[in-house]
Design a protein around this motif. Sequence first.
Motif, short mmCIF file in Angstrom:
data_model
loop_
_atom_site.label_atom_id
_atom_site.label_comp_id
_atom_site.label_asym_id
_atom_site.label_seq_id
_atom_site.Cartn_x
_atom_site.Cartn_y
_atom_site.Cartn_z
N ALA A 335 0.83 -1.21 0.00
CA ALA A 335 0.00 0.00 0.00
C ALA A 335 0.86 1.25 0.00
N THR A 336 2.07 1.18 0.58
CA THR A 336 2.87 2.41 0.69
C THR A 336 4.08 2.42 -0.23
N PHE A 337 4.24 1.36 -1.02
CA PHE A 337 5.54 1.24 -1.65
C PHE A 337 5.78 2.22 -2.79
N SER A 338 4.69 2.72 -3.40
CA SER A 338 4.94 3.73 -4.44
C SER A 338 4.72 5.15 -3.92
N ILE A 339 4.56 5.27 -2.61
CA ILE A 339 4.34 6.60 -2.02
C ILE A 339 5.68 7.21 -1.62
N PHE A 340 5.84 8.50 -1.90
CA PHE A 340 7.06 9.20 -1.49
C PHE A 340 6.96 9.48 0.01
N ASP A 341 7.78 8.76 0.77
CA ASP A 341 7.78 8.90 2.23
C ASP A 341 9.22 9.22 2.63
N PRO A 342 9.58 10.52 2.62
CA PRO A 342 11.00 10.87 2.74
C PRO A 342 11.64 10.53 4.07
N MET A 343 10.85 10.23 5.09
CA MET A 343 11.47 9.88 6.37
C MET A 343 11.52 8.36 6.59
N ARG A 344 11.27 7.60 5.54
CA ARG A 344 11.23 6.13 5.65
C ARG A 344 12.53 5.57 6.23
#
Length: 441
Positions: A335-344
């Motif tokens: 669900a989150t893998f194509s989302i830009f999450d810069p603090m991952r």
Amino acid sequence: MTVLPNKYMKELRLFPVTKLSGVVAHIANFVPKWTYTELMVKSNVHFRVLLNKLTPEVPKHLDIAKKELEYGWARDMPQPEDWTEVDIQEVLRMCVARMSAKIFLGEPACRNLEWLRLSINFSIDLFACAFLLRKVPSFLHPIVAPILPLRWRVARHLKRAQVIIGPLMERHRECVRRREAGEEVEEEDTLLNWMMDNGTETENKLEEMASRQTILTLASIHTTSMAVSNLLFDLCANPEWFPVLMEEIAEIEKDLGKLGERPDVGAKQWLPRLEKMDSAFVESLRLNPPLLPDIQTVASQRQAMVDITLKDGTHIPAGTRLACAKADFVYDDPATFSIFDPMRSHRKRYQTGELTKHLAGIPEKDYLHFGYGRQACPGRYFAVGEVKMMMLKLLDQFEFRFPEGRGRPKSFHADEFTFLDPRAKLVMRRRRVPCDKCGRC
Ligand code: HEM
């Protein structure tokens, strides 16, 4: 191409280049027989210099590159007071070309506009030439290649490179002669000089050295400038992250002053403190890798130079083109893998306590955008420093957004390469609104 499951990655990474070669696989993509790139697989002084000279001295070379960035910034970076559309990709390419030229060749080449343009355009012409040839069956190459204008351009670039690099080589030889005669000689510390001092007789021939320096620009300029463009585009698409990164910069500046301000504080002390910026870069590179068709497929192409049998009995015959399927720590959560999450990565470092891992420039089984194992990108630590130095200046001095009615440009793929849309621009202006929180943005 044979694609192995990711579980083999750890075993494959240990093979030396004589058994499993990355460079042979990468250069094969350029149709080397017809694009003057064969020399890159014949010897590896370009790899040795990055591993043995650049990497151990990265902070020193970043400090040198920073000065050249300042010089170029005043000339190349537009300074619009009001929102103005800018070809930011072109500007960033020039900034990186200047830094690369400074550390590889030194002066006067790094101030020579002909070399800077050549070092940018060579890659474009070489890629285009190789793509065209790859569309033609190989038995027709001897007929098609000699009449291909793109190939003539590649050849012209290489000839001009000799004219520019020849005097630099002669100058270094003269310095060595004078030093041997007991004179004290001051000389710029360039990678070219190291390559000459440590290269074989063949590697030291002008034609070879000039070609190698030119081909090295292909590995270093577009990859790095595209990484900065991608990060800027990602931030413009997610502008709530601008203040977070700005705040981090402001906090470091409170302790250390601006980068370059204090003589006792250089890249070595300053840049590792940019942990959130590092994480944002990792995330942007994860979503926009330069060398792979897309974020789900394969990484680290290799060519088997000999027959290989893996521990579980899997047999890889000599000549096999090989890649590994990528794993990714976010694949567990599609669900989150194509989302830009810069603090991952930042979260992951602090949640697991693995503070020296999950950083840009540290390849892992799950983070392969600089490759993996012994043959991972030898310029990666320098590249990460360059990206941070440029982002620092960009965020400090300007505000950015997409042109009216446009959003994040899509990348497109050509075989194993990923490119940014060359038409994609940004709108920018000099930063002017002080922020309550950090006093800057
Ligand atoms: C963000 C910027 C960069 C990215 C994403 C990048 C990525 C990569 C990747 C994925 C590889 C293949 C590694 C493998 O097969 O395992 C590679 C190889 C290479 N890179 Fe980089 N790179 C970057 C910047 C640079 C810079 C600045 C330099 C030089 C200073 C450089 C020099 C090289 C060279 C020489 C190779 C080929 C090594 C060989 O002969 O096998 N790269 N890079």
